[in-house]
Design an enzyme around this catalytic site. Structure first.
Site, PDB file in Angstrom:
ATOM      1  N   THR A 125      28.841  46.462  34.961  1.00  9.97           N
ATOM      2  CA  THR A 125      28.558  45.064  35.273  1.00  9.97           C
ATOM      3  C   THR A 125      27.164  44.902  35.855  1.00  9.97           C
ATOM      4  O   THR A 125      26.646  45.826  36.510  1.00  9.97           O
ATOM      5  CB  THR A 125      29.601  44.548  36.294  1.00  9.97           C
ATOM      6  OG1 THR A 125      29.129  43.335  36.875  1.00  9.97           O
ATOM      7  CG2 THR A 125      29.835  45.525  37.437  1.00  9.97           C
ATOM      8  N   TYR A 149      33.169  45.248  44.650  1.00  9.94           N
ATOM      9  CA  TYR A 149      33.388  45.289  43.195  1.00  9.94           C
ATOM     10  C   TYR A 149      32.255  46.045  42.506  1.00  9.94           C
ATOM     11  O   TYR A 149      32.480  47.007  41.763  1.00  9.94           O
ATOM     12  CB  TYR A 149      33.511  43.860  42.639  1.00  9.94           C
ATOM     13  CG  TYR A 149      33.458  43.784  41.139  1.00  9.94           C
ATOM     14  CD1 TYR A 149      34.500  44.288  40.361  1.00  9.94           C
ATOM     15  CD2 TYR A 149      32.349  43.237  40.482  1.00  9.94           C
ATOM     16  CE1 TYR A 149      34.437  44.233  38.974  1.00  9.94           C
ATOM     17  CE2 TYR A 149      32.285  43.169  39.098  1.00  9.94           C
ATOM     18  CZ  TYR A 149      33.336  43.668  38.347  1.00  9.94           C
ATOM     19  OH  TYR A 149      33.272  43.625  36.982  1.00  9.94           O
TER      20      TYR A 149
HETATM   21  N1  LIG Z   1      34.741  39.233  32.642  1.00  5.56           N
HETATM   22  C1  LIG Z   1      33.486  39.484  33.010  1.00  5.56           C
HETATM   23  O1  LIG Z   1      32.651  38.567  33.080  1.00  5.56           O
HETATM   24  C2  LIG Z   1      33.060  40.895  33.304  1.00  5.56           C
HETATM   25  C3  LIG Z   1      31.718  41.108  33.677  1.00  5.56           C
HETATM   26  C4  LIG Z   1      31.310  42.420  33.932  1.00  5.56           C
HETATM   27  C5  LIG Z   1      32.200  43.483  33.780  1.00  5.56           C
HETATM   28  N2  LIG Z   1      33.490  43.253  33.422  1.00  5.56           N
HETATM   29  C6  LIG Z   1      34.394  44.403  33.298  1.00  5.56           C
HETATM   30  O2  LIG Z   1      35.068  44.337  32.053  1.00  5.56           O
HETATM   31  C7  LIG Z   1      36.379  44.901  32.169  1.00  5.56           C
HETATM   32  C8  LIG Z   1      37.394  43.944  31.582  1.00  5.56           C
HETATM   33  O3  LIG Z   1      37.305  42.697  32.248  1.00  5.56           O
HETATM   34  P1  LIG Z   1      38.136  41.422  31.759  1.00  5.56           P
HETATM   35  O4  LIG Z   1      37.327  40.219  32.068  1.00  5.56           O
HETATM   36  O5  LIG Z   1      38.636  41.627  30.376  1.00  5.56           O
HETATM   37  O6  LIG Z   1      39.345  41.449  32.799  1.00  5.56           O
HETATM   38  P2  LIG Z   1      40.923  41.299  32.560  1.00  5.56           P
HETATM   39  O7  LIG Z   1      41.538  41.187  33.917  1.00  5.56           O
HETATM   40  O8  LIG Z   1      41.206  40.216  31.571  1.00  5.56           O
HETATM   41  O9  LIG Z   1      41.300  42.699  31.899  1.00  5.56           O
HETATM   42  C9  LIG Z   1      41.614  43.850  32.621  1.00  5.56           C
HETATM   43  C10 LIG Z   1      42.831  44.482  31.963  1.00  5.56           C
HETATM   44  O10 LIG Z   1      43.118  45.721  32.605  1.00  5.56           O
HETATM   45  C11 LIG Z   1      44.506  45.772  32.925  1.00  5.56           C
HETATM   46  N3  LIG Z   1      44.611  46.658  34.090  1.00  5.56           N
HETATM   47  C12 LIG Z   1      44.075  46.472  35.325  1.00  5.56           C
HETATM   48  N4  LIG Z   1      44.336  47.536  36.104  1.00  5.56           N
HETATM   49  C13 LIG Z   1      45.041  48.415  35.349  1.00  5.56           C
HETATM   50  C14 LIG Z   1      45.597  49.704  35.588  1.00  5.56           C
HETATM   51  N5  LIG Z   1      45.481  50.316  36.783  1.00  5.56           N
HETATM   52  N6  LIG Z   1      46.254  50.329  34.584  1.00  5.56           N
HETATM   53  C15 LIG Z   1      46.385  49.730  33.370  1.00  5.56           C
HETATM   54  N7  LIG Z   1      45.887  48.516  33.095  1.00  5.56           N
HETATM   55  C16 LIG Z   1      45.218  47.869  34.069  1.00  5.56           C
HETATM   56  C17 LIG Z   1      44.920  44.326  33.150  1.00  5.56           C
HETATM   57  O11 LIG Z   1      46.305  44.089  32.969  1.00  5.56           O
HETATM   58  C18 LIG Z   1      44.085  43.603  32.088  1.00  5.56           C
HETATM   59  O12 LIG Z   1      44.750  43.547  30.855  1.00  5.56           O
HETATM   60  C19 LIG Z   1      36.584  45.188  33.655  1.00  5.56           C
HETATM   61  O13 LIG Z   1      36.400  46.574  33.870  1.00  5.56           O
HETATM   62  C20 LIG Z   1      35.490  44.390  34.344  1.00  5.56           C
HETATM   63  O14 LIG Z   1      35.081  45.002  35.535  1.00  5.56           O
HETATM   64  C21 LIG Z   1      33.940  41.985  33.184  1.00  5.56           C
HETATM   65  O1  LIG Z   2      33.460  26.700  39.565  1.00  6.14           O
HETATM   66  C1  LIG Z   2      32.330  27.230  39.471  1.00  6.14           C
HETATM   67  C2  LIG Z   2      32.140  28.574  39.054  1.00  6.14           C
HETATM   68  C3  LIG Z   2      30.856  29.088  39.029  1.00  6.14           C
HETATM   69  N1  LIG Z   2      29.789  28.321  39.368  1.00  6.14           N
HETATM   70  C4  LIG Z   2      28.435  28.899  39.317  1.00  6.14           C
HETATM   71  O2  LIG Z   2      28.209  29.391  38.026  1.00  6.14           O
HETATM   72  C5  LIG Z   2      27.441  30.583  38.048  1.00  6.14           C
HETATM   73  C6  LIG Z   2      28.202  31.681  37.325  1.00  6.14           C
HETATM   74  O3  LIG Z   2      29.367  32.018  38.085  1.00  6.14           O
HETATM   75  P1  LIG Z   2      30.580  32.879  37.490  1.00  6.14           P
HETATM   76  O4  LIG Z   2      30.943  32.363  36.140  1.00  6.14           O
HETATM   77  O5  LIG Z   2      31.648  32.910  38.539  1.00  6.14           O
HETATM   78  O6  LIG Z   2      29.937  34.319  37.267  1.00  6.14           O
HETATM   79  P2  LIG Z   2      29.119  35.259  38.266  1.00  6.14           P
HETATM   80  O7  LIG Z   2      29.455  34.992  39.670  1.00  6.14           O
HETATM   81  O8  LIG Z   2      27.670  35.156  37.867  1.00  6.14           O
HETATM   82  O9  LIG Z   2      29.688  36.707  37.919  1.00  6.14           O
HETATM   83  C7  LIG Z   2      29.924  37.150  36.563  1.00  6.14           C
HETATM   84  O10 LIG Z   2      28.781  37.714  36.034  1.00  6.14           O
HETATM   85  C8  LIG Z   2      28.302  38.876  36.696  1.00  6.14           C
HETATM   86  C9  LIG Z   2      27.080  39.388  35.999  1.00  6.14           C
HETATM   87  O11 LIG Z   2      26.061  38.441  35.934  1.00  6.14           O
HETATM   88  C10 LIG Z   2      29.367  39.944  36.640  1.00  6.14           C
HETATM   89  O12 LIG Z   2      28.925  41.043  37.383  1.00  6.14           O
HETATM   90  C11 LIG Z   2      30.652  39.428  37.264  1.00  6.14           C
HETATM   91  O13 LIG Z   2      31.654  40.423  37.094  1.00  6.14           O
HETATM   92  C12 LIG Z   2      31.066  38.157  36.564  1.00  6.14           C
HETATM   93  O14 LIG Z   2      32.198  37.606  37.204  1.00  6.14           O
HETATM   94  C13 LIG Z   2      27.204  30.885  39.528  1.00  6.14           C
HETATM   95  O15 LIG Z   2      25.965  30.365  39.887  1.00  6.14           O
HETATM   96  C14 LIG Z   2      28.277  30.081  40.252  1.00  6.14           C
HETATM   97  O16 LIG Z   2      27.893  29.640  41.527  1.00  6.14           O
HETATM   98  C15 LIG Z   2      29.942  27.002  39.759  1.00  6.14           C
HETATM   99  O17 LIG Z   2      28.983  26.308  40.077  1.00  6.14           O
HETATM  100  N2  LIG Z   2      31.221  26.495  39.810  1.00  6.14           N
END
Ligand SMILES: NC(=O)c1ccc[n+]([C@@H]2O[C@H](COP(=O)([O-])OP(=O)(O)OC[C@H]3O[C@@H](n4cnc5c(N)ncnc54)[C@H](O)[C@@H]3O)[C@@H](O)[C@H]2O)c1
Ligand SMILES: O=c1ccn([C@@H]2O[C@H](COP(=O)(O)OP(=O)(O)O[C@H]3O[C@H](CO)[C@@H](O)[C@H](O)[C@H]3O)[C@@H](O)[C@H]2O)c(=O)[nH]1
Length: 336
Positions: A125, A149
């Site tokens: 991330t 995190y």
């Molecule tokens: N969504 C984002 O914006 C974002 C940004 C940066 C990194 N990531 C990373 O991407 C990955 C996936 O994120 P996501 O948004 O799809 O989240 P998500 O919560 O939708 O997916 C995570 C999945 O992992 C499963 N899980 C969690 N802990 C587990 C365990 N101990 N054993 C087995 N299964 C488990 C959950 O049930 C879920 O299906 C994560 O590692 C997260 O840190 C996400």
């Molecule tokens: O209800 C809301 C939600 C978000 N924001 C703003 O929107 C932007 C984006 O926020 P959000 O969508 O929550 O994402 P981030 O906080 O930027 O974090 C995401 O993006 C990061 C990388 O840029 C990853 O590390 C994180 O896992 C992922 O959650 C930020 O400025 C927030 O303050 C609002 O104004 N209102």
């Protein structure tokens, strides 16, 4: 064991029932690459997993389950998505984050080393960079996470690097910026009702599933005063994972790659895009800054294109928000 699994190696996808993992399972299936997933369904959904992919309901902290799965499915590569992802929760309950994101990754990596699985694609991330002084952010920017995190994910990056040096495990570490949108074919999307991500929350507000979007902070040092982020369409991110897997299977070297487009959009610009594609208003209120939000996070995203030959297909903000809205409309549950 099916004929296909008997003939070709299989990729173990942890967390394949979740938002990003399920898109990657669809991309793998579309590419004809056999996969199996382990998910404990803590935030994931069974129906997000494509029918052709075996879903093993269980925890990645369970070393014997990992071992059985790797042996039975002839796993040669792992894509590791399973984890806990809510930043404020990581601040209030840090040890749970170190357990699920770091300790369980250690168990997974240890099992891979013992069984000779030498290819790992890891979901990292932009949170590993913390609040960097210079934007855009390239991969050499110091990693100084500002919350548990980000720290929990950075520790896994470090383990992968050290295991690479000691045991020859090769890895592609993908540092995602802001992942958004949904599968253009409508097969999966972001389904958790207690969403905090901007584009999902804005869609819920537009559809009347929550009273309004709170815009957190309008006094940032940015052109319109709201925070800027590099939003990446989840399907482009899924394609990057398939390319990373192919790179490792070809014997490619370990890589650390930013995943973004190298451009930013402000909170106001996201809201405007959603209003443009829908023709409707997003009810929004101005709110104080959310603690811990850096003003700007934008990737230098050249390396992933150069090293993997990645060419994004959905990099217009309008396409991202449109796909998120179409998906949100298809969900039958209301937001809280
Ligand atoms: N969504 C984002 O914006 C974002 C940004 C940066 C990194 N990531 C990373 O991407 C990955 C996936 O994120 P996501 O948004 O799809 O989240 P998500 O919560 O939708 O997916 C995570 C999945 O992992 C499963 N899980 C969690 N802990 C587990 C365990 N101990 N054993 C087995 N299964 C488990 C959950 O049930 C879920 O299906 C994560 O590692 C997260 O840190 C996400
Ligand atoms: O209800 C809301 C939600 C978000 N924001 C703003 O929107 C932007 C984006 O926020 P959000 O969508 O929550 O994402 P981030 O906080 O930027 O974090 C995401 O993006 C990061 C990388 O840029 C990853 O590390 C994180 O896992 C992922 O959650 C930020 O400025 C927030 O303050 C609002 O104004 N209102």
């Amino acid at each position: 064991m099916s004929d296909r699994s008997a003939s070709s190696p299989c990729v173990l996808v942890t967390g394949g029932a979740g938002y990003i993992g399920s898109h990657v399972l669809h991309a793998l299936t579309d590419a004809g690459i056999p996969a199996v997933t382990i998910d404990n369904l803590s935030t994931g959904r069974r129906r997000a997993v494509p029918g052709a992919v075996p879903l093993i309901e269980g925890d990645i902290g369970d070393a014997s389950l990992l071992e059985r799965t790797i042996r039975e499915h002839r796993v040669d590569a792992v894509m590791h998505f399973a984890g806990s992802i809510v930043v404020p929760e990581s601040v209030s309950n840090p040890l749970a984050y170190y357990r699920n994101n770091t300790v369980n990754s250690l168990t997974l990596l240890d099992t891979c080393v013992r069984l000779g699985v030498g290819n790992v694609v890891f979901s990292s991330t932009a949170a590993v960079y913390g609040s960097p002084e210079r934007v855009p952010i390239d991969e050499e920017t110091p990693t100084v996470p500002i919350n548990p995190y980000g720290a929990s994910k950075l520790m896994t990056e470090r383990m992968l690097r050290d295991a690479g040096a000691a045991h020859g495990v090769r890895s592609v570490i993908l540092r995602y910026f802001n992942v958004a949108g949904a599968d253009p074919e409508g097969r999966t999307g972001q389904a958790t009702p207690v969403a905090t991500h901007l584009i999902k929350v804005a869609c819920q507000a537009l559809l009347g599933r929550r009273p309004a979007l709170s815009i957190f902070g309008t006094d940032y040092p940015t052109p319109d005063g709201t925070c800027i982020r590099d939003y990446i369409h989840v399907s482009d991110l899924a394609d990057a994972h398939v390319l990373a897997l192919l790179h490792l299977r070809r014997g490619g070297e370990s890589l650390v790659l930013n995943c973004g487009y190298g451009g930013g959009a402000s909170v106001h610009e996201v809201v405007e895009a959603l209003e443009r594609v829908s023709g409707e208003r997003v009810p929004a209120t101005l709110a104080p800054r959310r603690p811990g939000d850096p003003p700007q996070l934008v990737a230098v995203a050249d390396r992933i294109r150069e090293r993997l030959g990645w060419v994004p297909k959905h990099d217009r903000l309008d396409d991202i928000v449109r796909s998120a809205l179409v998906w949100e409309r298809s969900l039958d549950h209301p937001a809280p």
